[in-house]
Design a protein around this motif. Structure first.
Motif: not given
Ligand code: SF4
Ligand code: SF4
Ligand code: SF4
Lengths: 327, 391
Positions: A23-31, A290-298, B127-130, B200-204
């Protein structure tokens, strides 16, 4: 919780997190927004005469030797960005390639160097923060002492800008750092970029992102055929002007919005994709990733909770076994 | 426990096949040295548009999924408490340890500035976003965890060596106290980094073909494929060991794993097709360009095991189970290869095909893993003891 319930719960959790992500990631960040004092360049392909003065100047400023062609070593013949070249002028031709900036049977020049993205993919994917966006100027620079050479930045840059020196056993990433890396520091010293300073026609113009965008929009508002005094050097205090008829521009400024925008923007009379610009929407891939990563790992909340649950389950499911059973 | 597992120590280690593997590994070593002396360009066809070739995509992205047997079985045995699969765990852990160990090694070889590699462990560099940071830390940790999970096997062997008995016993006692925690970690960590291999593939971005660029769904599809490949590998390896060493087949256990696999494949296909249809990518499926052809080959390879496993007759048959597992392994491997390399397109002007030395190095890695596997099962008690395996 019995096994069946646990199964249901975990299945439910999986589906829920998948749905949340979908649905867009709970914590999706804008540009990201442009840096407050973002500096950049405007490259107007219709003004470029292909003299490559910027390519030579870039080599000189960065202390890099020209790329020779056979015996000919006096000029730079670089065809593309490489570990030896941070800036290159490419020629696009179509059909007979006779008319400058015409879509059919025409040709056009294109400058390739780092676009200094507002929301840079390279910075977002670098595991060790070797690539950074300057908080004030927005300049994207590189620190070879941090870099591990994983080359993720190359996969994450929509413009294929970072180049790795594969031929050197102790290679590094090479990219334009807006002439402001340690030892060069032209922007900090109040100078403009080497390529903008060298450009005889003002095709490469230096300035703040805001002033450059305003200049670009001014040009787009002109009628083709009108005369316009094109500035040269720094758009905020031009060295000189030269008058020229306005071409039929494409109706957008490349880099105003593409993948979050760039500090180095382009203007062209032919479609940007023909000049080799990538197919980008307005959303930066960095922001989605980054939205996906922070949803999973914040704050590692999800993994820690999961580890707690798993530890409990494994302990329960191994405790019945005798000595040595838990392997 | 020694009465559960046995070393095949009556079989000779130095077979002609083993020596062939060692020879391939030796050739690979020559190129490995070249890479460190002359740079990656001397052995690999990597370029500005294709910074990652077979090393990263096979050794890490595909290779770790092939090493998910230990992960898949750990979830089955310890989360869903299906103790009867216990006899399969040690060989699965061994393949996982080898697979992940060599993925780590591959990452080091591919790491351009390896002497800075420790920077990923320094908080002020992180870089914790990476996604790459998550993968790097998580894979490193998991290799350690796998080693700990496998260590009871080594201690069991050590106990039989003269002079070590008491110490081995003491270490074993210590290990038993905390092993459950490492098993839990051994389930969490692969879930984390296997999903990241998808992220990984998202950022590509656009460089990934629309049929593989599923953005928010990437982590889920990656975990599902890793899981399924893990089960498939357990069946595949078990069948090879049975045939190769002329041992009793473990078909009844594989049938059970096959049923789990079936559900996972169905889920994978449902999510993938659902997403592609929702996102209006049906046109890309039927474009009949490279991407769409690869997509249908993959889909067929995913569908075949589903077909076999859905049949109560075929899934009880060792041969059919093996075919299904091979098809699944190919499907999952291709899914990862396609998205990250075969249909990866950084734009005009760039192309990539692996150089011969580059390929040989990857083949040599696999040969080394096989040689080590053979040596280890003939030295340490890894495989289930015959009588118990069929009990
Ligand atoms: S800003 Fe400097 S480094 Fe970048 S392209 Fe221009 S001259 Fe080269
Ligand atoms: S163009 Fe590429 S290298 Fe330059 S800032 Fe953007 S992502 Fe980074
Ligand atoms: S190659 Fe260096 S700069 Fe690029 S992502 Fe890896 S560590 Fe960062």
């Amino acid at each position: 919780m019995d096994r069946r319930n646990f199964f249901k719960t975990s299945l439910g959790a999986t589906v829920a997190s998948a749905a949340a992500l979908a649905a867009g990631g709970v914590q999706a960040r804008p540009n990201l927004d442009p840096a407050p004092e973002a500096v950049g360049m405007l490259y107007d392909a219709t003004l470029c005469v292909g003299c490559k003065a910027c390519v030579s100047k870039c080599k000189e400023v960065n202390g890099m030797p020209p790329v020779p062609m056979g015996q000919d070593t006096h000029a730079d013949f670089a065809l593309d960005l490489s570990a030896k070249t941070r800036n290159v002028i490419k020629i696009h031709t179509e059909g007979k390639g006779a008319v400058k900036d015409a879509a059919a049977d025409g040709f056009a020049f294109e400058k390739r160097s780092c676009m200094h993205c507002v929301d840079p993919g390279c910075v977002s994917v670098c595991p060790v923060s070797a690539l950074t966006r300057h908080p004030m100027t927005g300049i994207v620079s590189y620190n070879k002492d941090a870099c591990i050479g994983c080359r993720t930045c190359m996969t994450g840059c929509p413009y294929n800008v970072p180049q790795y020196d594969y031929d050197n056993p102790f290679g590094q990433i090479v990219k334009c750092e807006m002439c402001n890396q340690k030892g060069v520091e032209r922007i900090d010293k109040g100078l403009m970029t080497g390529c903008a300073e060298a450009c005889p026609t003002g095709a490469t113009l230096f300035g703040s992102r805001g002033a450059l965008l305003a200049e670009a929009k001014r040009r787009l508002a002109l009628k083709p055929g009108e005369t316009y005094a094109y500035p040269r050097g720094d758009v905020r205090k031009p060295d000189s002007f030269h008058e020229k008829a306005v071409p039929g521009y494409q109706k957008t400024v490349w880099g105003e919005k593409e993948a979050g925008g760039t500090n180095v923007m382009h203007l062209s009379a032919i479609p940007y994709d023909k000049l080799g610009m990538p197919p980008l929407g307005e959303r930066s891939y960095a922001s989605i990733s980054e939205g996906v990563q922070s949803t999973l790992y914040s704050y590692l909340a999800l993994p820690v909770v999961a580890l707690g649950g798993l530890t409990w389950l494994v302990k329960r499911n191994t405790s019945g076994e005798k000595e040595g059973g838990a392997e | 426990m020694s009465h559960h597992y046995e070393a095949l120590d009556r079989r000779p280690v130095l077979t002609p096949f083993f020596l062939l593997m060692v020879a391939i590994a030796a050739i690979g070593t020559i190129f490995l040295i070249t890479r460190f002396v002359a740079g990656m360009g001397a052995v690999a066809n990597l370029n500005g548009g294709y910074p990652w070739g077979v090393w990263v995509i096979y050794d890490i992205v595909v290779g770790t999924a092939l090493a998910c047997g230990g992960y898949a079985l750990a979830v089955t045995v310890y989360v869903f408490n299906k103790g009867r699969y216990h006899p399969l765990i040690r060989p699965a852990l061994l393949t996982s340890l080898l697979g992940y160990g060599f993925a780590g090694f591959g990452a080091f070889v591919d790491m351009g500035r390896y002497w800075n590699g420790y920077n990923i462990f320094l908080p002020w560099h992180m870089n914790t976003h990476a996604v790459m940071l998550e993968v790097g830390l998580c894979v490193a940790a998991y290799i350690l965890v796998l080693f700990i999970e496998f260590s009871p096997t080594l201690l069991e062997w050590l106990r039989k060596q003269t002079g070590w008995q008491v110490r081995a016993e003491a270490w074993r006692k210590l290990l038993d106290k905390g092993l459950f925690f490492f098993i839990a970690l051994g389930i969490l960590l692969p879930t984390m980094h296997q999903s990241s291999l998808g992220s990984f593939l998202i950022a590509m971005g656009y460089k990934v073909h629309p049929l593989w660029q599923t953005l928010h769904l990437q982590p889920l599809l990656a975990v599902l494929s890793a899981f399924t490949m893990g089960f498939a590998i357990v069946i595949f390896e078990g069948s090879l060991v049975t045939t190769g060493f002329k041992r009793h087949p473990e078909t009844h256990l594989f049938t059970g794993l096959g049923r789990i696999m079936m559900g996972l494949i169905a889920a994978f296909l449902a999510f993938r097709f659902g997403y592609l249809i929702l996102m209006g990518k049906v046109g890309a499926m039927f474009a009949f360009d490279l991407g769409s052809v690869m997509f249908w080959i993959e889909t067929a390879l995913f569908a075949y095991p589903l077909y076999v496993l859905a049949s109560p007759v075929m899934r009880e048959n060792g041969k059919h189970l093996l075919y299904a597992a091979v098809s699944m392994i190919l499907a999952g491997s291709l899914y990862r290869f396609d998205g990250a390399l075969i249909t990866y397109n950084p734009g005009p002007g760039y192309s990539y095909f692996p150089a011969l030395p580059e390929l040989i190095m990857t083949v040599a890695t696999i040969a080394t893993e096989i040689a080590l596997y053979l040596f280890i099962v003939k030295t340490f008690p890894v495989l289930p003891r015959e009588a118990h395996a069929t009990a």
